[in-house]
Motif scaffolding. Sequence first.
Motif, short mmCIF file in Angstrom:
data_model
loop_
_atom_site.label_atom_id
_atom_site.label_comp_id
_atom_site.label_asym_id
_atom_site.label_seq_id
_atom_site.Cartn_x
_atom_site.Cartn_y
_atom_site.Cartn_z
N GLN A 240 4.89 -11.53 -21.90
CA GLN A 240 5.89 -12.22 -22.72
C GLN A 240 7.08 -12.68 -21.86
OE1 GLN A 240 7.66 -8.92 -25.38
NE2 GLN A 240 5.59 -8.31 -24.85
N THR A 241 7.98 -13.44 -22.49
CA THR A 241 9.15 -13.91 -21.74
C THR A 241 10.27 -12.89 -21.88
OG1 THR A 241 8.48 -16.13 -22.34
CG2 THR A 241 10.71 -15.90 -21.48
N LEU A 242 10.83 -12.48 -20.75
CA LEU A 242 11.91 -11.49 -20.79
C LEU A 242 13.23 -12.18 -20.50
CD1 LEU A 242 10.16 -8.68 -18.71
CD2 LEU A 242 10.51 -8.68 -21.20
N SER A 243 14.25 -11.85 -21.27
CA SER A 243 15.57 -12.46 -21.05
C SER A 243 16.25 -11.74 -19.88
CB SER A 243 16.42 -12.32 -22.31
OG SER A 243 16.74 -10.95 -22.50
N PRO A 244 17.27 -12.37 -19.27
CA PRO A 244 18.01 -11.70 -18.19
C PRO A 244 18.57 -10.36 -18.65
CG PRO A 244 18.61 -14.02 -18.30
CD PRO A 244 17.73 -13.76 -19.48
N HIS B 162 17.70 -6.66 -17.09
CA HIS B 162 18.77 -5.76 -16.64
C HIS B 162 18.60 -4.39 -17.30
CE1 HIS B 162 22.73 -4.32 -15.57
NE2 HIS B 162 22.92 -4.01 -16.84
N GLN B 163 18.33 -4.37 -18.61
CA GLN B 163 18.17 -3.08 -19.32
C GLN B 163 16.97 -2.31 -18.78
OE1 GLN B 163 18.08 -4.83 -23.31
NE2 GLN B 163 20.00 -3.79 -23.79
N LEU B 164 15.92 -3.03 -18.43
CA LEU B 164 14.72 -2.36 -17.88
C LEU B 164 15.06 -1.73 -16.53
CD1 LEU B 164 11.91 -4.90 -18.80
CD2 LEU B 164 12.10 -2.53 -19.58
N ARG B 165 15.76 -2.49 -15.69
CA ARG B 165 16.12 -1.97 -14.36
C ARG B 165 16.94 -0.69 -14.49
NH1 ARG B 165 20.28 -2.70 -10.26
NH2 ARG B 165 21.44 -4.14 -11.58
N ILE B 166 17.89 -0.68 -15.40
CA ILE B 166 18.72 0.52 -15.60
C ILE B 166 17.82 1.70 -16.02
CG2 ILE B 166 20.60 1.56 -16.99
CD1 ILE B 166 21.61 -0.68 -15.20
N ALA C 159 11.11 7.95 -21.32
CA ALA C 159 12.49 7.75 -21.81
C ALA C 159 12.45 6.70 -22.90
CB ALA C 159 13.37 7.27 -20.66
N ILE C 160 13.13 6.96 -24.00
CA ILE C 160 13.18 5.96 -25.08
C ILE C 160 14.47 5.17 -24.92
CG2 ILE C 160 13.18 5.60 -27.60
CD1 ILE C 160 10.57 6.89 -26.57
N VAL C 161 14.33 3.86 -24.73
CA VAL C 161 15.52 3.03 -24.55
C VAL C 161 15.46 1.83 -25.50
CG1 VAL C 161 15.78 3.70 -22.11
CG2 VAL C 161 14.60 1.61 -22.68
N HIS C 162 16.61 1.23 -25.72
CA HIS C 162 16.67 0.09 -26.63
C HIS C 162 16.73 -1.20 -25.82
CE1 HIS C 162 17.47 -1.89 -30.44
NE2 HIS C 162 18.20 -2.71 -29.71
N LEU C 163 15.79 -2.11 -26.09
CA LEU C 163 15.82 -3.41 -25.40
C LEU C 163 16.32 -4.45 -26.39
CD1 LEU C 163 12.60 -4.00 -23.27
CD2 LEU C 163 14.82 -3.09 -22.57
N GLU C 164 17.25 -5.27 -25.93
CA GLU C 164 17.80 -6.31 -26.80
C GLU C 164 16.70 -7.16 -27.42
OE1 GLU C 164 21.46 -9.17 -25.94
OE2 GLU C 164 19.59 -9.89 -25.06
N ASN C 165 16.76 -7.41 -28.69
CA ASN C 165 15.79 -8.23 -29.46
C ASN C 165 14.37 -7.68 -29.43
OD1 ASN C 165 17.80 -10.03 -30.09
ND2 ASN C 165 17.38 -11.31 -28.29
N MET C 166 14.20 -6.44 -29.04
CA MET C 166 12.85 -5.89 -29.00
C MET C 166 12.79 -4.53 -29.67
SD MET C 166 10.34 -5.94 -25.77
CE MET C 166 10.56 -7.61 -25.29
N GLY C 167 13.88 -3.83 -29.68
CA GLY C 167 13.91 -2.51 -30.31
C GLY C 167 13.61 -1.40 -29.33
N ALA D 236 7.90 1.86 -28.60
CA ALA D 236 8.01 3.30 -28.91
C ALA D 236 7.40 3.60 -30.28
CB ALA D 236 9.47 3.71 -28.90
N ILE D 237 6.77 4.75 -30.37
CA ILE D 237 6.30 5.23 -31.67
C ILE D 237 7.38 6.17 -32.19
CG2 ILE D 237 4.48 6.55 -32.83
CD1 ILE D 237 2.69 5.52 -30.48
#
Length: 230
Positions: free
Chosen positions: A18-22, A26-30, A50-58, A126-127
């Motif tokens: 899929q297309t990933l936004s900048p 950045h959130q993935l790298r962190i 680790a459960i993290v929140h990605l912008e526009n993805m949840g 994430a489930i």
Amino acid sequence: MSALTYQTYHAYHIGTDQTLSPRQLHQLRISFEKQPLPATEVLAGRQGAAIVHLENMGSVAVKHYARGGLIRHVNHCAYVNWPCTRGEKEFRWLATVRQLGLPAPRPIVFASTGRLVGQCWLVTAAIPRHCTLTQISQQHDDRRLAIYDLLAKQIETLIRHRIWHRDLHPGNVLVDENGTPHIIDFDKARYLKNRRLLTVKYRKRWTRAIAKYGLQPELEVVMKKATAAT
Ligand SMILES: Nc1ncnc2c1ncn2[C@@H]1O[C@H](COP(=O)(O)OP(=O)(O)OP(=O)(O)O)[C@@H](O)[C@H]1O
Ligand SMILES: [Mg+2]
């Protein structure tokens, strides 16, 4: 699965369909740079995702691949990334089994450092609010027989398509709040043509986990049902 694209972001080689936004990159790298959490129960993996929140993805689960056993003292998390990383392998298997109708987690991104040798990660949807099948069996949850039936059907599907998971035990089954089981941890999977041998291997791995960790003997019913037709 749509075509995979590969890109390098800072020190990370990232693959996705899929297309990933900048901001998402950045959130993935962190999240890759965070210290992984220790696993909290038997059979729950070497490290929790680790459960993290990605912008526009949840919410997404970020799994960092690490070794167990004595070797971890010498080499904790470096892998040979050629011809493909563990994360990419697992990403492709998840896409394959989801196409067969299994409710395995949706793969989102695989990532690695280094060209030939390095660390790797897998990011999946994430489930939320899940428990493992081990926990369900210990809580004597009323829904558990229905859950065992659903899981047996999923394993039957894997066997029918000659897919050998290679590490299928109750800790690698996450059950969501609706009682749907999700098989995870497909990075060691491979095809195995011989259906009888495949069945034996599934039974052995499942039974060994129950015996080794003193899990509820009633869990045996899952594999009995899944392999009854063989
Ligand atoms: N999609 C997901 N949603 C929520 N939690 C997840 C998800 N994927 C993994 N986890 C959590 O991370 C734990 C470990 O995941 P997994 O079983 O895939 O890795 P592992 O056993 O450490 O891997 P390996 O055996 O390949 O080293 C799970 O038990 C679960 O708690
Ligand atoms: Mg696991």
